[in-house]
Design a protein around this motif. Structure first.
Motif, PDB file in Angstrom:
ATOM      1  N   LEU A   1      27.923  77.563  31.499  1.00 52.29           N
ATOM      2  CA  LEU A   1      27.764  78.801  30.741  1.00 52.29           C
ATOM      3  C   LEU A   1      26.426  78.834  30.010  1.00 52.29           C
ATOM      4  O   LEU A   1      25.782  79.882  29.932  1.00 52.29           O
ATOM      5  N   LEU A   2      25.980  77.673  29.499  1.00 51.30           N
ATOM      6  CA  LEU A   2      24.679  77.617  28.833  1.00 51.30           C
ATOM      7  C   LEU A   2      23.563  77.950  29.815  1.00 51.30           C
ATOM      8  O   LEU A   2      22.690  78.776  29.530  1.00 51.30           O
ATOM      9  N   GLY A   3      23.592  77.315  30.979  1.00 55.76           N
ATOM     10  CA  GLY A   3      22.570  77.585  31.979  1.00 55.76           C
ATOM     11  C   GLY A   3      22.605  79.023  32.467  1.00 55.76           C
ATOM     12  O   GLY A   3      21.561  79.664  32.652  1.00 55.76           O
ATOM     13  N   ALA A   4      23.833  79.556  32.669  1.00 61.61           N
ATOM     14  CA  ALA A   4      23.974  80.943  33.112  1.00 61.61           C
ATOM     15  C   ALA A   4      23.485  81.909  32.040  1.00 61.61           C
ATOM     16  O   ALA A   4      22.888  82.953  32.343  1.00 61.61           O
ATOM     17  N   SER A   5      23.730  81.571  30.773  1.00 68.89           N
ATOM     18  CA  SER A   5      23.287  82.440  29.679  1.00 68.89           C
ATOM     19  C   SER A   5      21.769  82.458  29.587  1.00 68.89           C
ATOM     20  O   SER A   5      21.164  83.510  29.342  1.00 68.89           O
ATOM     21  N   ILE A   6      21.142  81.284  29.779  1.00 66.29           N
ATOM     22  CA  ILE A   6      19.668  81.235  29.774  1.00 66.29           C
ATOM     23  C   ILE A   6      19.114  82.085  30.915  1.00 66.29           C
ATOM     24  O   ILE A   6      18.172  82.864  30.728  1.00 66.29           O
ATOM     25  N   ALA A   7      19.729  81.948  32.089  1.00 69.13           N
ATOM     26  CA  ALA A   7      19.301  82.752  33.236  1.00 69.13           C
ATOM     27  C   ALA A   7      19.496  84.238  32.957  1.00 69.13           C
ATOM     28  O   ALA A   7      18.646  85.071  33.295  1.00 69.13           O
ATOM     29  N   GLY A   8      20.612  84.575  32.317  1.00 70.84           N
ATOM     30  CA  GLY A   8      20.891  85.974  32.005  1.00 70.84           C
ATOM     31  C   GLY A   8      19.897  86.557  31.021  1.00 70.84           C
ATOM     32  O   GLY A   8      19.494  87.723  31.143  1.00 70.84           O
ATOM     33  N   VAL A   9      19.500  85.761  30.035  1.00 72.60           N
ATOM     34  CA  VAL A   9      18.497  86.219  29.059  1.00 72.60           C
ATOM     35  C   VAL A   9      17.173  86.513  29.764  1.00 72.60           C
ATOM     36  O   VAL A   9      16.526  87.536  29.513  1.00 72.60           O
ATOM     37  N   VAL A  10      16.776  85.614  30.656  1.00 72.94           N
ATOM     38  CA  VAL A  10      15.518  85.784  31.395  1.00 72.94           C
ATOM     39  C   VAL A  10      15.578  87.014  32.301  1.00 72.94           C
ATOM     40  O   VAL A  10      14.588  87.747  32.441  1.00 72.94           O
TER      41      VAL A  10
ATOM     42  N   VAL B   1      21.574  73.389  41.002  1.00 67.19           N
ATOM     43  CA  VAL B   1      22.341  73.865  39.861  1.00 67.19           C
ATOM     44  C   VAL B   1      21.717  75.126  39.258  1.00 67.19           C
ATOM     45  O   VAL B   1      22.422  75.989  38.723  1.00 67.19           O
ATOM     46  N   ILE B   2      20.387  75.265  39.359  1.00 64.49           N
ATOM     47  CA  ILE B   2      19.745  76.490  38.870  1.00 64.49           C
ATOM     48  C   ILE B   2      20.240  77.700  39.668  1.00 64.49           C
ATOM     49  O   ILE B   2      20.450  78.785  39.112  1.00 64.49           O
ATOM     50  N   GLY B   3      20.462  77.503  40.957  1.00 67.34           N
ATOM     51  CA  GLY B   3      21.028  78.575  41.770  1.00 67.34           C
ATOM     52  C   GLY B   3      22.408  78.968  41.280  1.00 67.34           C
ATOM     53  O   GLY B   3      22.754  80.160  41.268  1.00 67.34           O
ATOM     54  N   PHE B   4      23.206  77.982  40.853  1.00 65.50           N
ATOM     55  CA  PHE B   4      24.524  78.269  40.303  1.00 65.50           C
ATOM     56  C   PHE B   4      24.402  79.019  38.982  1.00 65.50           C
ATOM     57  O   PHE B   4      25.195  79.930  38.701  1.00 65.50           O
ATOM     58  N   TYR B   5      23.440  78.629  38.148  1.00 65.87           N
ATOM     59  CA  TYR B   5      23.239  79.337  36.875  1.00 65.87           C
ATOM     60  C   TYR B   5      22.962  80.822  37.121  1.00 65.87           C
ATOM     61  O   TYR B   5      23.535  81.703  36.455  1.00 65.87           O
ATOM     62  N   ILE B   6      22.083  81.090  38.060  1.00 69.73           N
ATOM     63  CA  ILE B   6      21.714  82.479  38.352  1.00 69.73           C
ATOM     64  C   ILE B   6      22.917  83.241  38.919  1.00 69.73           C
ATOM     65  O   ILE B   6      23.192  84.378  38.518  1.00 69.73           O
ATOM     66  N   ALA B   7      23.641  82.599  39.833  1.00 70.95           N
ATOM     67  CA  ALA B   7      24.800  83.243  40.446  1.00 70.95           C
ATOM     68  C   ALA B   7      25.858  83.577  39.403  1.00 70.95           C
ATOM     69  O   ALA B   7      26.399  84.693  39.377  1.00 70.95           O
ATOM     70  N   PHE B   8      26.141  82.628  38.511  1.00 72.19           N
ATOM     71  CA  PHE B   8      27.161  82.867  37.493  1.00 72.19           C
ATOM     72  C   PHE B   8      26.699  83.867  36.447  1.00 72.19           C
ATOM     73  O   PHE B   8      27.514  84.605  35.892  1.00 72.19           O
ATOM     74  N   ALA B   9      25.409  83.892  36.169  1.00 70.73           N
ATOM     75  CA  ALA B   9      24.889  84.899  35.247  1.00 70.73           C
ATOM     76  C   ALA B   9      25.133  86.302  35.799  1.00 70.73           C
ATOM     77  O   ALA B   9      25.534  87.216  35.071  1.00 70.73           O
ATOM     78  N   LEU B  10      24.904  86.451  37.111  1.00 72.50           N
ATOM     79  CA  LEU B  10      25.038  87.769  37.739  1.00 72.50           C
ATOM     80  C   LEU B  10      26.504  88.173  37.915  1.00 72.50           C
ATOM     81  O   LEU B  10      26.908  89.262  37.501  1.00 72.50           O
ATOM     82  N   ILE B  11      27.307  87.287  38.541  1.00 69.81           N
ATOM     83  CA  ILE B  11      28.685  87.681  38.858  1.00 69.81           C
ATOM     84  C   ILE B  11      29.633  87.525  37.680  1.00 69.81           C
ATOM     85  O   ILE B  11      30.700  88.152  37.655  1.00 69.81           O
TER      86      ILE B  11
END
Length: 303
Positions: A185-194, A66-76
């Motif tokens: 979206l929460l996980g993607a937002s955290i990834a995006g902040v990082v 799921v962390i991979g999904f967070y990163i992917a959604f943060a980017l795309i």
């Protein structure tokens, strides 16, 4: 009445999303750079969604997949499209950016073919062709844009549409990694902040919040809050009704984006722009498949 629910969601999401276009134009007009804006937008999303998720008492999934999904959604879903669009907004009118977003369903169709989510159709290929023709009208007619220097930014303005079209098909093909829409979206937002925080600071795009706030600051906050809401709802309807139905939100985003830009920014558009809008709407109609069938597909995937 239940049949009207998905269309009500499309209307609400589209009108709200359309409002973010002039708000973003106001924010970039304040001199803020893309990565700094994206960082604060995603940090606001983390704070809002984090509180909501705590109230729901649902832990955020943190397994490797799921962390991979967070990163992917943060980017795309945010970093790449917003970095491109924020830069394009510095030159292109807000209404033109809204018009370019109407290409999402047309771009979604060939991507769906590649992913094996859809079948080839002459009718829908004609719709895709009309979308491309509308773009040619914008860049080929001398009076369509206020000045010729804007032409170079049209490809940059097309990147968000491509990313959102890819994102919808990505959800339909691979799901959300086991996370719900809000958690995703929460996980993607955290990834995006990082991801964006250190880069924004290192490249001089950091926005220091300790200063006298102006209209650009409030526009950025308002846009971030609206983005948080509509993005979560958009992922929800993609899961429930399928990607091609969901991207029809472009009808409402485009129309409301033009309307909000005229109302808030006082923008006015030439005849070729309105003609291109009409051609795009016809293209969206042709490229959209049977909604009932797509709804059933989306429901089966969400289970």
């Amino acid at each position: 009445m239940s049949r009207l629910i998905p269309f009500a969601w499309l209307l609400f999401i589209g009108v709200s999303w359309g409002m973010t276009q002039p708000l973003t134009k106001i924010a970039v007009s304040g001199g803020y750079q893309p990565l700094g804006m994206i960082f604060w937008q995603m940090l606001i999303s983390v704070l809002v969604l984090g509180v909501i998720n705590m109230l729901r008492r649902r832990p955020l999934p943190l397994d490797r997949r799921v962390i991979g999904f967070y990163i992917a959604f943060a980017l795309i879903g945010t970093v790449i499209p917003n970095a491109a669009s924020y830069k394009a907004y510095t030159v292109l009118p807000s209404g033109i950016m809204s018009l370019l977003l109407s290409l999402i369903p047309m771009m979604a169709f060939p991507i769906a073919l590649i992913f094996g989510l859809d079948r080839f159709s002459i009718k829908r290929m004609a719709g895709l062709s009309l979308g491309l023709f509308a773009i040619l009208m914008i860049i080929g007619v001398p009076d369509a844009l206020p000045n010729a220097g804007m032409l170079a930014f049209i490809p940059l303005g097309l990147i968000p549409s491509l990313m959102y079209a890819f994102e919808g098909n990505f959800v339909a093909r691979f799901g959300t990694g086991g996370a719900g829409p809000l958690q995703l979206l929460l996980g993607a937002s955290i990834a995006g902040v990082v991801i964006t925080g250190p880069i924004a600071f290192a490249t001089g795009q950091w926005i220091n919040p300790i200063h006298v706030w102006g209209i650009a600051d409030f526009a950025l906050i308002a846009s971030a809050l609206i983005h948080t809401l509509v993005y979560t709802l958009y992922v929800m309807i993609v899961r429930n009704y399928g990607p091609v139905f969901s991207v029809q939100v472009s009808y409402v985003v485009t129309a409301s984006g033009l309307g909000w830009a005229m109302l808030i920014l006082g923008e006015r558009y030439s005849g070729p722009i309105w003609l291109a809008l009409a051609v795009m709407f016809v293209g969206i109609y042709l490229v959209s498949p049977d909604l009932k069938g797509k709804k059933n597909d989306g429901e089966s995937q969400s289970r």
